[in-house]
Design a protein around this motif. Structure first.
Motif, PDB file in Angstrom:
ATOM      1  N   SER A  99      26.375  -2.895  37.094  1.00 46.51           N
ATOM      2  CA  SER A  99      26.993  -2.171  38.193  1.00 46.51           C
ATOM      3  C   SER A  99      26.911  -2.971  39.487  1.00 46.51           C
ATOM      4  N   GLU A 103      30.211  -4.033  41.662  1.00 48.19           N
ATOM      5  CA  GLU A 103      30.422  -3.527  43.022  1.00 48.19           C
ATOM      6  C   GLU A 103      30.419  -4.668  44.045  1.00 48.19           C
ATOM      7  N   ALA A 113      35.125   1.090  49.251  1.00 49.05           N
ATOM      8  CA  ALA A 113      34.707   2.173  48.351  1.00 49.05           C
ATOM      9  C   ALA A 113      35.041   3.557  48.885  1.00 49.05           C
ATOM     10  N   ARG A 116      35.658   6.983  46.923  1.00 50.74           N
ATOM     11  CA  ARG A 116      35.039   6.935  45.597  1.00 50.74           C
ATOM     12  C   ARG A 116      34.189   8.189  45.438  1.00 50.74           C
ATOM     13  N   SER A 239      32.650   3.040  54.027  1.00 48.20           N
ATOM     14  CA  SER A 239      31.918   2.011  53.290  1.00 48.20           C
ATOM     15  C   SER A 239      32.104   0.640  53.933  1.00 48.20           C
ATOM     16  N   ALA A 244      27.578  -2.513  48.962  1.00 48.15           N
ATOM     17  CA  ALA A 244      27.787  -2.648  47.514  1.00 48.15           C
ATOM     18  C   ALA A 244      26.542  -2.315  46.708  1.00 48.15           C
ATOM     19  N   VAL A 247      26.022   1.477  46.631  1.00 51.17           N
ATOM     20  CA  VAL A 247      27.022   2.157  45.805  1.00 51.17           C
ATOM     21  C   VAL A 247      26.718   1.942  44.324  1.00 51.17           C
ATOM     22  N   ALA A 248      26.254   0.740  43.988  1.00 51.39           N
ATOM     23  CA  ALA A 248      25.970   0.421  42.590  1.00 51.39           C
ATOM     24  C   ALA A 248      24.897   1.328  41.998  1.00 51.39           C
TER      25      ALA A 248
END
Length: 271
Positions: A99, A103, A113, A116, A239, A244, A247-248
Motif C-alpha cells: 500500500s 500510494e 487523494a 477517496r 490531501s 501518502a 493514506v496508505a
C-alpha cells in the motif's frame, strides 16, 4: 531451550547431530566422518550430552552415541510457533508495504487523494449506548483508537458540535515516552446525535505541523438483535503529496482500531 540452542550454535556440533540422525555411531567413527580430532569430537559430544541431545552407551572398548529426538521436537515446535507468529505479523507488514508503494507512486500533486473514501462495518455485542460511550468518552476512546502497534498518549475529545479533538500516539511498547511521537492529529466534532450518529473531521499532522489531509468520519449506530451495528464512512479531502504514508495506513490501521473497539465492547458486555 537456551542450553539447547547454545549447543547447536557450533557448526561442528551440528555436523555431529546430522551424522547421529542417520544412526548411532562411536566416537572414533564420528571424528573420522567429521574430519576432526577425537579429543575435540569427545568434547563436542559431551556438550551435546549435557544439553540432552545425545546419549551414550559403552560397548566393549567403544563408546557409542545416539541422538535423542525429544529436544529436537521441542525445538521444532518452538520454531514452528515463532514462524506462525511471524507469518501472521508479516502478512500485515507486507500488505502495508504494498500500500505504501502504491500510494507514494500515486501522490504526484496536492489533492491526489481527495474524495477517496473507505467504508467499514462491525457488528458489536454491546448496546448502542455503551458503544456510543466508547466513541465519545476520551478514557474509553483511548482503549481502542489506534492500530495494534500504537497507543494513545494524549487524547482530547469534546463530544459536542464544534468540540475539539486532539489525538497523539506512540509505539504501543513505548510506555516511558522515550521514543519519538509517532503521530498527532487535530480536528473538531461536527454533528452529534447521542446513541445514533457521530460526525467529525480530523487532520493528521506532518512533522512540521502542517496538515497531511483532512478525514471526514461518520459513525452510524443501529440496534440489532445481537447488540449494535456500526457503519463508518471515512472520506479524505485536502490531501498533500506528503500524505501518502498516512493514506496508505488507513484501511489496515483504522480496521484494526475498529476490531479493538469490538473486542473492548464485548469484554465490557461480559463483565
Amino acid at each position: 531451550m537456551d542450553v539447547l540452542l547454545a549447543a547447536l550454535a557450533d557448526p561442528a556440533r551440528r555436523r555431529l547431530v546430522t551424522l547421529l540422525a542417520e544412526r548411532p555411531r562411536p566416537v572414533g567413527v564420528l571424528a573420522e566422518l567429521a574430519g576432526a580430532r577425537q579429543p575435540q569430537t569427545t568434547k563436542h559430544l559431551q556438550t551435546l550430552e549435557r544439553a540432552g541431545l545425545v546419549t551414550a552407551q559403552r560397548t566393549g572398548q567403544r563408546r557409542v552415541y545416539a541422538l535423542q529426538p525429544g529436544p529436537l521436537r521441542e525445538l521444532a515446535a518452538e520454531v514452528s510457533r515463532l514462524a506462525e507468529a511471524a507469518e501472521r505479523a508479516g502478512a500485515d507488514f507486507a500488505r502495508h508495504g504494498l500500500s505504501l508503494d502504491a500510494e507514494r507512486l500515486a501522490a504526484a500533486a496536492d489533492g491526489w487523494a481527495d474524495d477517496r473514501s473507505f467504508r467499514f462495518h462491525r457488528s458489536l455485542t454491546g448496546p448502542a449506548d455503551q458503544v456510543w460511550r466508547h466513541l465519545t468518552e476520551a478514557a474509553l476512546l483511548a482503549r481502542w483508537w489506534t492500530p495494534d502497534d500504537l497507543r494513545v498518549s494524549q487524547l482530547v475529545f469534546e463530544a459536542r458540535p464544534g468540540g475539539r479533538i486532539v489525538q497523539e500516539y506512540r509505539d504501543a511498547e513505548d510506555l516511558g515516552g522515550t521514543d519519538v511521537v509517532v503521530g498527532r492529529a487535530e480536528g473538531a466534532v461536527v454533528e452529534v446525535r447521542p446513541g445514533e450518529h457521530l460526525r467529525y473531521r480530523l487532520s493528521p499532522l506532518l512533522p512540521d505541523g502542517s496538515v497531511a489531509f483532512t478525514a471526514h468520519v461518520e459513525f452510524e449506530l443501529r440496534p440489532t438483535s445481537a447488540g449494535t451495528g456500526l457503519d463508518v464512512h471515512y472520506r479524505i479531502t485536502d490531501s498533500t503529496i506528503d500524505s501518502a504514508d498516512f493514506v496508505a495506513g488507513i484501511e489496515l490501521g483504522f480496521g484494526q482500531s475498529l476490531d479493538k473497539l469490538a473486542a473492548t465492547v464485548s469484554q465490557r458486555s461480559l463483565t
